[in-house]
Design a protein around this motif. Structure first.
Motif, PDB file in Angstrom:
ATOM      1  N   SER A 177       0.843  -1.195   0.000  1.00 48.44           N
ATOM      2  CA  SER A 177       0.000   0.000   0.000  1.00 48.44           C
ATOM      3  C   SER A 177       0.873   1.239   0.000  1.00 48.44           C
ATOM      4  O   SER A 177       2.025   1.202   0.443  1.00 48.44           O
ATOM      5  N   ASN A 178       0.324   2.349  -0.469  1.00 47.86           N
ATOM      6  CA  ASN A 178       0.908   3.658  -0.224  1.00 47.86           C
ATOM      7  C   ASN A 178      -0.126   4.743  -0.475  1.00 47.86           C
ATOM      8  O   ASN A 178      -1.295   4.447  -0.743  1.00 47.86           O
ATOM      9  N   HIS A 179       0.293   5.990  -0.399  1.00 45.81           N
ATOM     10  CA  HIS A 179      -0.625   7.120  -0.455  1.00 45.81           C
ATOM     11  C   HIS A 179      -1.201   7.367  -1.843  1.00 45.81           C
ATOM     12  O   HIS A 179      -2.108   8.183  -1.995  1.00 45.81           O
ATOM     13  N   ASP A 180      -0.695   6.680  -2.872  1.00 44.49           N
ATOM     14  CA  ASP A 180      -1.144   6.900  -4.247  1.00 44.49           C
ATOM     15  C   ASP A 180      -2.037   5.792  -4.779  1.00 44.49           C
ATOM     16  O   ASP A 180      -2.591   5.928  -5.871  1.00 44.49           O
ATOM     17  N   ILE A 181      -2.151   4.687  -4.061  1.00 36.50           N
ATOM     18  CA  ILE A 181      -2.841   3.516  -4.592  1.00 36.50           C
ATOM     19  C   ILE A 181      -3.824   2.965  -3.563  1.00 36.50           C
ATOM     20  O   ILE A 181      -3.802   3.340  -2.399  1.00 36.50           O
ATOM     21  N   SER A 182      -4.655   2.047  -4.015  1.00 37.53           N
ATOM     22  CA  SER A 182      -5.583   1.377  -3.118  1.00 37.53           C
ATOM     23  C   SER A 182      -4.823   0.577  -2.069  1.00 37.53           C
ATOM     24  O   SER A 182      -3.778  -0.017  -2.338  1.00 37.53           O
ATOM     25  N   ARG A 183      -5.351   0.551  -0.850  1.00 40.96           N
ATOM     26  CA  ARG A 183      -4.735  -0.235   0.224  1.00 40.96           C
ATOM     27  C   ARG A 183      -4.850  -1.726  -0.088  1.00 40.96           C
ATOM     28  O   ARG A 183      -5.862  -2.180  -0.624  1.00 40.96           O
ATOM     29  N   PHE A 184      -3.825  -2.511   0.312  1.00 41.59           N
ATOM     30  CA  PHE A 184      -3.834  -3.926  -0.048  1.00 41.59           C
ATOM     31  C   PHE A 184      -4.953  -4.733   0.617  1.00 41.59           C
ATOM     32  O   PHE A 184      -5.427  -5.716   0.032  1.00 41.59           O
ATOM     33  N   PRO A 185      -5.449  -4.378   1.833  1.00 39.97           N
ATOM     34  CA  PRO A 185      -6.586  -5.135   2.343  1.00 39.97           C
ATOM     35  C   PRO A 185      -7.816  -5.057   1.430  1.00 39.97           C
ATOM     36  O   PRO A 185      -8.636  -5.974   1.415  1.00 39.97           O
ATOM     37  N   THR A 186      -7.922  -3.976   0.668  1.00 42.86           N
ATOM     38  CA  THR A 186      -9.002  -3.855  -0.305  1.00 42.86           C
ATOM     39  C   THR A 186      -8.582  -4.408  -1.673  1.00 42.86           C
ATOM     40  O   THR A 186      -9.294  -5.203  -2.282  1.00 42.86           O
ATOM     41  N   ARG A 187      -7.407  -3.976  -2.161  1.00 47.05           N
ATOM     42  CA  ARG A 187      -7.010  -4.334  -3.520  1.00 47.05           C
ATOM     43  C   ARG A 187      -6.670  -5.817  -3.642  1.00 47.05           C
ATOM     44  O   ARG A 187      -7.052  -6.484  -4.605  1.00 47.05           O
ATOM     45  N   TRP A 188      -5.913  -6.364  -2.696  1.00 47.08           N
ATOM     46  CA  TRP A 188      -5.530  -7.773  -2.738  1.00 47.08           C
ATOM     47  C   TRP A 188      -6.553  -8.670  -2.056  1.00 47.08           C
ATOM     48  O   TRP A 188      -6.939  -9.701  -2.596  1.00 47.08           O
ATOM     49  N   ALA A 189      -6.958  -8.283  -0.847  1.00 53.06           N
ATOM     50  CA  ALA A 189      -7.757  -9.182   0.003  1.00 53.06           C
ATOM     51  C   ALA A 189      -9.253  -8.967  -0.146  1.00 53.06           C
ATOM     52  O   ALA A 189     -10.038  -9.699   0.464  1.00 53.06           O
ATOM     53  N   HIS A 190      -9.652  -7.965  -0.926  1.00 52.47           N
ATOM     54  CA  HIS A 190     -11.078  -7.678  -1.150  1.00 52.47           C
ATOM     55  C   HIS A 190     -11.842  -7.528   0.170  1.00 52.47           C
ATOM     56  O   HIS A 190     -12.953  -8.056   0.330  1.00 52.47           O
ATOM     57  N   ASP A 191     -11.203  -6.829   1.113  1.00 48.17           N
ATOM     58  CA  ASP A 191     -11.788  -6.507   2.421  1.00 48.17           C
ATOM     59  C   ASP A 191     -12.090  -7.749   3.263  1.00 48.17           C
ATOM     60  O   ASP A 191     -12.949  -7.720   4.147  1.00 48.17           O
ATOM     61  N   ASP A 192     -11.377  -8.834   3.010  1.00 46.97           N
ATOM     62  CA  ASP A 192     -11.499 -10.056   3.796  1.00 46.97           C
ATOM     63  C   ASP A 192     -10.382 -10.043   4.841  1.00 46.97           C
ATOM     64  O   ASP A 192      -9.192 -10.025   4.509  1.00 46.97           O
ATOM     65  N   ASP A 193     -10.751 -10.051   6.120  1.00 45.41           N
ATOM     66  CA  ASP A 193      -9.756  -9.939   7.197  1.00 45.41           C
ATOM     67  C   ASP A 193      -8.760 -11.095   7.204  1.00 45.41           C
ATOM     68  O   ASP A 193      -7.568 -10.900   7.471  1.00 45.41           O
ATOM     69  N   ASP A 194      -9.224 -12.317   6.945  1.00 45.62           N
ATOM     70  CA  ASP A 194      -8.316 -13.463   6.952  1.00 45.62           C
ATOM     71  C   ASP A 194      -7.303 -13.359   5.815  1.00 45.62           C
ATOM     72  O   ASP A 194      -6.108 -13.634   5.999  1.00 45.62           O
ATOM     73  N   LYS A 195      -7.752 -12.959   4.628  1.00 45.27           N
ATOM     74  CA  LYS A 195      -6.819 -12.788   3.507  1.00 45.27           C
ATOM     75  C   LYS A 195      -5.850 -11.641   3.773  1.00 45.27           C
ATOM     76  O   LYS A 195      -4.683 -11.702   3.382  1.00 45.27           O
ATOM     77  N   THR A 196      -6.343 -10.605   4.435  1.00 42.55           N
ATOM     78  CA  THR A 196      -5.463  -9.494   4.794  1.00 42.55           C
ATOM     79  C   THR A 196      -4.316  -9.981   5.668  1.00 42.55           C
ATOM     80  O   THR A 196      -3.148  -9.595   5.474  1.00 42.55           O
ATOM     81  N   LYS A 197      -4.612 -10.863   6.605  1.00 41.49           N
ATOM     82  CA  LYS A 197      -3.566 -11.362   7.506  1.00 41.49           C
ATOM     83  C   LYS A 197      -2.617 -12.326   6.788  1.00 41.49           C
ATOM     84  O   LYS A 197      -1.434 -12.394   7.117  1.00 41.49           O
ATOM     85  N   VAL A 198      -3.117 -13.039   5.785  1.00 37.63           N
ATOM     86  CA  VAL A 198      -2.211 -13.840   4.954  1.00 37.63           C
ATOM     87  C   VAL A 198      -1.248 -12.913   4.212  1.00 37.63           C
ATOM     88  O   VAL A 198      -0.038 -13.172   4.135  1.00 37.63           O
ATOM     89  N   ALA A 199      -1.777 -11.821   3.666  1.00 40.11           N
ATOM     90  CA  ALA A 199      -0.932 -10.860   2.947  1.00 40.11           C
ATOM     91  C   ALA A 199       0.114 -10.253   3.877  1.00 40.11           C
ATOM     92  O   ALA A 199       1.292 -10.115   3.503  1.00 40.11           O
ATOM     93  N   LEU A 200      -0.275  -9.887   5.084  1.00 39.07           N
ATOM     94  CA  LEU A 200       0.683  -9.355   6.056  1.00 39.07           C
ATOM     95  C   LEU A 200       1.775 -10.375   6.361  1.00 39.07           C
ATOM     96  O   LEU A 200       2.963 -10.031   6.462  1.00 39.07           O
TER      97      LEU A 200
END
Length: 569
Positions: free
Chosen positions: A366-389
Motif C-alpha cells: 500500500s501507499n498514499h497513491d494507490i488502493s490499500r492492499f486489504p481492499t485491492r488484494w484481500a477484497h476486504d477479507d480480514d483473513d486474507k489481509t492477515k495472509v498478505a501481512l
C-alpha cells in the motif's frame, strides 16, 4: 556497587577517584555515548540498518491531530513514537513535510528547507527526529526533485523575467509552428504536459498539475541546489529520503515524442504512451551515484529510496547500480501483481534472480497513491489481509508498511463532495481516487477515533467504526495488529539469515517457502485445509490464531483455509 565504583572501573587507569568530579562524569558519559554510536556505525558498515528491516510510511496529515484543526501534525506524531517503537519498526518515512500550497498535498514544494506550518515548525521536526532516535527509530523525509510548486521563488522569478538564470531551472520550449505544444507528452491527468506562458509565448513542462512545473535537471545549478538540500537535512539528523518520481527527473534533451504503447504492456503505459523520452532516461544514474557518495559520507550512512515506477525487473535493478546508486527501489510490479501463489511467487523469484547480490529488494502493498492492499488484494477479507501481512513480513529484503496496514485498514469511500485531492478530480478512473487510501488513522472507536478531539471535523472522513482500530486490536490476540507485532519480532530474531530464500511448493492455492530460518506455509484456499510436514521449530505463528502452542507428536501440521503459518527454526 556504588556509582563511583562503577565509574572508576570503566575510567582510564591514569585517573584517580579524586578526579571523578561531576564534570568528569558528564564528559565520561558523553564519551561512552560516542563509543556506542561508533559501535552502531560499525554495525551499519557490516549490515545497513534498513537491510531486512521494516519501515513505516506515515501520511502525516492523517496520523494524529494535536491542535484541533482536523489535520495531523508533528506534535501528534510525537505522541505515537512509543507505538512505533512497540510495533518494532526500524524507521519511518514521512510524506512531504515541506511548505506547499497543497495543490498536490505537499508534492508541490514551495521551500525545500522548511516545514509546512500545518505540521509545525522545523524545531518540531528536529524534536521528532531526536525522540525517534532515542527509541531506535530512524526518520526519512520525502524529497520531490522532479518539480516544484509554481509558487516556489525559483519559478516566480523564471516567469517574471525570462532572462533570469532561474528560467533555466525549468523546462521551457517553443510550440510547434501551428502553436500547439512542443510534443505529445501527457501529464498525470492525461492532458498535455505543457502549459503556455502567455507573457513569453513559450510552453513550460509539467508531468503533474500545471502548478507543478518540472525542473530542468540538465542544468548543473539545479543539481547543486539539491546537493545542498540533501546535506542540509542530513546535517539535521534525517536518516534518508524517499525520492519522488525517481525514474523520471531527467527528460530527453531533444523533447522527442513518446511512442505508442503496445497493447500487451498497457498496465505500465501512460495514457497509451511509453514514457521513453518524458521519463526513464539513463542520465539519472550518474546523478544517483553522486547522491550516494553524499549519503555514504555520513555515519551512519544515509538511505536513498526511489519511487521507481518501471514495468520490468531489469530496469528496476539498474537503479541499484553496482551498489553505488539508490539503496532501495520500490517494486511496483510486486504491488500490482495478482494476489495468488503463482503470481506472487513468480514476481518474488524474478526479482531476486535479477537484482544485484548487494541489492536489498523492497516489498510493500500500500501507499498514499494507490488502493490499500486489504481492499485491492484481500477484497476486504480480514483473513486474507492477515495472509498478505504474513507474506510481506517474511520475504527477504526491506518491507514498507503504510500507516494502518497493521490493523487491516481498508479503502474508504469518500463522497465526491468531501474529496480533497485535486488530481483525482481530473482523472475519471476509480483506481486513481487517492483520498480513499489517505483517510485518518483510527486509534480507537468513538467520536474523533483518537485522531482528533471529539467534535472536530477531520480533513477526510473516517471509515466505519467497526473494530478496526488500534485500541480494539491491541486487546485481541488474533487481530491483525497483534499478528504484525509478532511477525516483526520473529523477523528481527532471524534477521541475519533472511537473504537465503527458497520457494518449495507453488500451486493454485498454496505457497510454501523458506526465508532464512523462517518456514512459511500460506494457504489461499477459501475452504480447503492443507496438511504440511512439520519442520523442526522453536515457535510458530498463525495468521488466524496467533502464537501456536504445542503441536503434539504428529509429523503433520494443518493449515486452514485463508491461513498462513510461520515456523522459526
Amino acid at each position: 556497587m556504588s556509582l563511583e565504583d562503577l565509574l572508576y572501573r570503566v575510567s582510564p587507569p591514569e585517573l584517580s577517584r579524586a578526579d571523578l568530579g561531576f564534570g568528569w562524569v558528564s564528559n565520561m558519559i558523553r564519551s561512552r555515548q560516542e563509543i556506542v554510536r561508533t559501535m552502531m556505525q560499525d554495525v551499519d558498515r557490516i549490515r545497513p540498518w534498513w537491510e531486512n528491516g521494516v519501515l513505516y510510511h506515515i501520511y502525516l496529515r492523517s496520523f494524529v491531530d494535536s491542535n484541533g484543526d482536523g489535520f495531523g501534525d508533528l506534535k501528534g506524531a510525537m505522541g505515537k513514537i512509543d507505538y512505533l517503537s512497540d510495533l518494532g519498526v526500524d524507521g519511518v518515512w514521512l510524506s512531504p513535510t515541506m511548505p506547499s500550497p497543497n495543490d498536490d498535498w505537499g508534492y508541490d514544494v514551495a521551500d525545500y528547507l522548511g516545514v509546512h506550518p500545518d505540521y509545525g515548525t522545523i524545531d518540531d521536526l528536529d524534536e521528532f527526529i531526536e525522540r525517534c532516535s532515542e527509541k531506535g527509530v530512524r526518520v526519512l523525509l520525502d524529497l520531490v526533485p522532479n518539480h516544484t510548486s509554481s509558487s516556489h521563488p525559483w519559478f516566480i522569478k523564471a516567469i517574471e523575467k525570462p532572462e533570469s538564470p532561474f528560467r533555466r531551472y525549468y523546462v521551457f520550449a517553443k510550440g510547434k509552428q501551428d502553436g500547439s505544444p512542443p510534443n505529445n507528452w501527457k501529464d498525470a491527468t492525461g492532458a498535455s504536459a505543457w502549459t503556455l506562458d502567455e507573457r513569453s509565448g513559450e510552453y513550460y513542462l509539467h508531468n503533474f498539475l500545471p502548478s507543478q512545473p518540472d525542473l530542468n535537471w540538465w542544468n548543473e545549478d539545479v543539481q547543486r541546489e539539491f546537493e545542498h538540500i540533501l546535506r542540509f537535512w542530513f546535517d539535521r539528523g534525517v536518516a534518508g529520503f524517499r525520492i519522488d518520481v525517481a525514474h523520471g527527473i531527467f527528460k530527453d534533451k531533444l523533447l522527442r515524442d513518446d511512442p505508442p504503447a503496445p497493447e500487451m504492456s498497457r498496465q505500465f503505459s501512460h495514457f497509451g504512451l511509453v514514457e521513453t523520452y518524458s521519463k526513464n532516461r539513463d542520465e539519472v544514474h550518474p546523478l544517483y551515484k553522486r547522491w550516494r557518495k553524499i549519503a555514504d559520507a555520513y555515519r551512519p550512512n544515509r538511505l536513498l529510496v526511489g519511487e521507481t515506477w518501471v514495468g520490468d525487473i531489469g530496469r528496476l535493478a539498474r537503479f541499484y547500480g553496482d551498489g553505488d546508486e539508490l539503496n532501495l527501489a520500490f517494486n511496483f510490479m510486486f504491488v500490482f501483481t495478482e494476489f495468488d501463489p503463482k503470481s506472487l511467487s513468480e514476481i518474488v523469484q524474478s526479482t531476486l534472480s535479477v537484482l544485484p547480490d548487494t541489492a536489498s529488494p523492497v516489498w510493500t502493498g500500500s501507499n498514499h497513491d494507490i488502493s490499500r492492499f486489504p481492499t485491492r488484494w484481500a477484497h476486504d477479507d480480514d483473513d486474507k489481509t492477515k495472509v498478505a501481512l504474513t507474506i510481506l513480513l517474511t520475504l527477504p529484503g526491506t518491507v514498507f508498511l503504510y500507516y494502518g496496514d497493521e490493523i487491516g485498514m481498508r479503502d474508504v469511500d469518500v463522497p465526491i463532495e468531501l474529496q480533497r485531492d485535486p488530481m483525482t478530480k481530473l482523472i475519471p478512473m476509480a483506481r486513481f481516487q487517492r483520498d480513499r487510501a489517505r483517510t485518518p488513522m483510527p486509534w480507537r472507536s468513538g467520536d474523533g477515533r483518537g485522531f482528533c478531539d471529539p467534535g472536530t471535523t477531520p480533513w477526510l472522513p473516517f471509515g466505519p467504526d467497526d473494530g478496526r482500530d488500534v485500541q480494539s486490536q491491541s486487546l485481541d490476540e488474533s487481530s491483525a495488529l497483534t499478528l504484525t507485532k509478532r511477525l516483526i519480532r520473529l523477523r528481527c530474531s532471524v534477521r541475519d539469515t533472511l537473504s537465503r530464500f527458497e520457494s518449495l511448493e507453488v500451486t493454485e492455492k498454496l505457497w510454501r517457502y523458506r526465508c532464512g530460518d523462517l518456514y512459511v506455509v500460506a494457504n489461499f484456499a477459501e475452504d480447503e485445509s492443507y496438511e504440511a510436514p512439520l519442520p523442526p521449530y522453536k515457535e510458530a505463528v498463525s495468521s488466524r490464531y496467533g502464537a501456536v502452542g504445542s503441536l503434539g507428536d504428529s509429523d503433520l501440521f494443518e493449515v486452514g483455509p485463508k491461513e498462513a503459518v510461520v515456523f522459526r527454526r
